[in-house]
Scaffold this motif. Structure first.
Motif, mmCIF file in Angstrom:
data_model
loop_
_atom_site.group_PDB
_atom_site.id
_atom_site.type_symbol
_atom_site.label_atom_id
_atom_site.label_comp_id
_atom_site.label_asym_id
_atom_site.label_seq_id
_atom_site.Cartn_x
_atom_site.Cartn_y
_atom_site.Cartn_z
ATOM 1 N N ILE A 1 0.616 -3.049 -8.717
ATOM 2 C CA ILE A 1 1.316 -3.943 -7.801
ATOM 3 C C ILE A 1 2.224 -4.849 -8.628
ATOM 4 O O ILE A 1 1.762 -5.528 -9.541
ATOM 5 C CB ILE A 1 0.304 -4.768 -6.984
ATOM 6 N N VAL A 2 3.515 -4.831 -8.322
ATOM 7 C CA VAL A 2 4.479 -5.643 -9.061
ATOM 8 C C VAL A 2 4.978 -6.748 -8.128
ATOM 9 O O VAL A 2 5.580 -6.476 -7.088
ATOM 10 C CB VAL A 2 5.650 -4.792 -9.588
ATOM 11 N N THR A 3 4.709 -7.987 -8.513
ATOM 12 C CA THR A 3 5.078 -9.143 -7.701
ATOM 13 C C THR A 3 6.392 -9.724 -8.216
ATOM 14 O O THR A 3 6.580 -9.847 -9.428
ATOM 15 C CB THR A 3 3.972 -10.212 -7.781
ATOM 16 N N ASP A 4 7.257 -10.085 -7.268
ATOM 17 C CA ASP A 4 8.537 -10.711 -7.596
ATOM 18 C C ASP A 4 9.332 -9.899 -8.613
ATOM 19 O O ASP A 4 10.026 -10.461 -9.475
ATOM 20 C CB ASP A 4 8.321 -12.157 -8.090
ATOM 21 N N GLU A 5 9.216 -8.575 -8.534
ATOM 22 C CA GLU A 5 9.973 -7.632 -9.370
ATOM 23 C C GLU A 5 9.760 -7.893 -10.850
ATOM 24 O O GLU A 5 10.633 -7.629 -11.678
ATOM 25 C CB GLU A 5 11.464 -7.692 -9.013
ATOM 26 N N ARG A 6 8.552 -8.360 -11.224
ATOM 27 C CA ARG A 6 8.369 -8.740 -12.619
ATOM 28 C C ARG A 6 6.914 -8.710 -13.093
ATOM 29 O O ARG A 6 6.637 -8.249 -14.193
ATOM 30 C CB ARG A 6 8.939 -10.155 -12.784
ATOM 31 N N TYR A 7 5.974 -9.201 -12.288
ATOM 32 C CA TYR A 7 4.594 -9.383 -12.763
ATOM 33 C C TYR A 7 3.687 -8.274 -12.247
ATOM 34 O O TYR A 7 3.597 -8.044 -11.043
ATOM 35 C CB TYR A 7 4.071 -10.758 -12.338
ATOM 36 N N GLY A 33 8.840 -6.909 1.750
ATOM 37 C CA GLY A 33 7.864 -7.960 2.008
ATOM 38 C C GLY A 33 8.228 -9.252 1.284
ATOM 39 O O GLY A 33 9.199 -9.300 0.531
ATOM 40 N N ALA A 34 7.420 -10.295 1.518
ATOM 41 C CA ALA A 34 7.732 -11.629 0.981
ATOM 42 C C ALA A 34 7.676 -11.659 -0.542
ATOM 43 O O ALA A 34 8.406 -12.414 -1.186
ATOM 44 C CB ALA A 34 6.759 -12.661 1.553
ATOM 45 N N HIS A 35 6.814 -10.851 -1.154
ATOM 46 C CA HIS A 35 6.652 -10.860 -2.613
ATOM 47 C C HIS A 35 7.051 -9.538 -3.248
ATOM 48 O O HIS A 35 6.744 -9.279 -4.404
ATOM 49 C CB HIS A 35 5.206 -11.185 -2.988
ATOM 50 N N GLY A 36 7.674 -8.670 -2.442
ATOM 51 C CA GLY A 36 8.096 -7.373 -2.972
ATOM 52 C C GLY A 36 6.965 -6.385 -3.126
ATOM 53 O O GLY A 36 7.104 -5.382 -3.818
ATOM 54 N N THR A 37 5.815 -6.647 -2.489
ATOM 55 C CA THR A 37 4.661 -5.773 -2.693
ATOM 56 C C THR A 37 4.296 -4.963 -1.451
ATOM 57 O O THR A 37 3.205 -4.393 -1.383
ATOM 58 C CB THR A 37 3.426 -6.594 -3.135
#
Ligand SMILES: [Zn+2]
Length: 374
Positions: free
Chosen positions: A143-149, A219-223
């Protein structure tokens, strides 16, 4: 290089989407006059962003026209992808062709070690290609959050900053492998031309994404797209995510092992492939049961999300190939009557293992078009 006129960026993006497009075709596609198209192409060739090939013989009335291609000294983007065991970095020119590849295996060590290997490969390609390199896209198995984590259960990693692969990259984007494969199928694969495409991929888990009117539903966090954790499975089975009855647990190697009375496989993907390859009645029945579970879930997602094309990647494609009748019957049985009149196409993904890295490159090009328009 500063901002380009919108129609010059549109020309670049058109050649990227349709490499080999002729100037005449581009002028029609973009609604430019031929004089305007010639002027825009002239600017882009002078800026070393595009090249014109040799004139093609005219097949209809009119003068010969020349195909538009990547400039030999033109822009490239880097795309990196890694799984629990392998890694790869490509340099991709306009039009989507990879002009250099570095790849290898890793032993699933610490995040620092694996990202260091990727960073070395990115550095080598930057040394080779210099300022042609515009940015980096990274595909990751989690799972990648905010296109980074990245949180990757399969690697035991939590909140890993993927931007460490190239600190200070001008353009950087990272995302989940199934999400990027979804983007790739729409751009260059089996969902090209779809109004709304749903991609589902089964490997260690089940993931995917919807691309609607060309835009990823993030989605809100890109996930968005963790469809494997919809509770469409057996509530007696506890998923690695902590929930009960997740759909992913009904369609993977673990599901096949339960049906066959085997122990929990250490490598669910490899185990599933070995079962799908078997030709005995028990294996065929287990594969049919799992393909049916996959089809039922697809029907539910089609009812909810209304895609016109559903592409299946990795083990999901293998299940479709091994038990097409069972899978299609389960989809048909689960569709609302109104959807049955115009059911979506359910097909194997066209790009296969190249999907995630292809999608990573596409996302960087998208960013670059936006930057050029500023
Ligand atoms: Zn789950």
């Amino acid at each position: 290089m500063g901002a380009l006129p919108d129609r010059a960026v549109a020309m670049l993006a058109a050649v990227h989407d349709h490499p080999g497009l002729t100037r005449a075709e581009a002028s029609r596609l973009l609604g430019m006059g031929t004089g305007g198209a010639a002027e825009v192409v002239g600017v882009l060739v002078a800026e070393q962003l595009l090249a014109e090939g040799s004139p093609l013989p005219a097949t209809t009335r009119g003068r010969p026209t020349r195909p538009l291609t990547a400039h030999p000294d033109g822009p490239v983007v880097l795309a990196a992808a890694f799984s629990h065991a392998t890694w790869r970095v490509d340099a991709v020119e306009l039009g989507g062709t990879s002009i250099a590849t570095l790849d290898g295996e890793h032993a699933g060590e610490s995040a620092g070690t694996v990202l260091g290997v990727l960073g070395d490969a990115v550095g080598r390609l930057r040394d080779r290609l210099g300022d042609r390199v515009r940015g980096l896209g990274v595909s990751a198995p989690g799972i990648v959050t905010d296109e980074r984590y990245l949180d990757a259960t399969i690697l035991g990693w939590r909140s890993v900053d993927l931007a460490a692969v190239w600190p200070g990259a001008g353009l950087f984007v990272a995302d989940n492998d199934a999400t990027l494969a979804a983007v790739a199928e729409v751009r260059r694969g089996a969902a090209a031309g779809a109004r709304s495409a749903l991609h589902l991929m089964v490997d260690a888990g089940l993931g995917g994404a919807q691309v609607d009117a060309g835009r990823l539903v993030g989605g809100a966090h890109g996930t968005a797209g963790e469809f494997g954790h919809l509770p469409l499975g057996d509530p007696a089975v506890v998923c690695a995510c902590g929930a009960r009855g997740c759909w992913g647990t009904a369609v993977d190697g673990g599901a096949l092992a339960r049906l066959l009375g085997d122990p929990v496989p250490a490598d669910p993907g490899g185990y599933a492939r070995s079962v799908i390859a078997r030709d005995d009645a028990a294996a065929r029945a287990a594969v049919a049961t799992v393909a049916t579970s996959l089809g039922r879930g697809i029907a539910g997602l089609v009812n909810a999300l209304d895609p016109d094309v559903v592409t299946l990647g990795d083990l999901a494609a293998d299940l479709l190939a091994a038990a097409p009748d069972e899978l299609h019957a389960a989809v048909a049985a689960g569709l609302m009557r109104s959807r049955r009149e115009a059911p979506p196409t359910v097909v194997a993904a066209a790009l296969g293992a190249a999907g995630p890295i292809t999608g990573a490159a596409e996302r960087v090009w998208d960013r670059w078009w936006a930057q050029l328009r500023r």
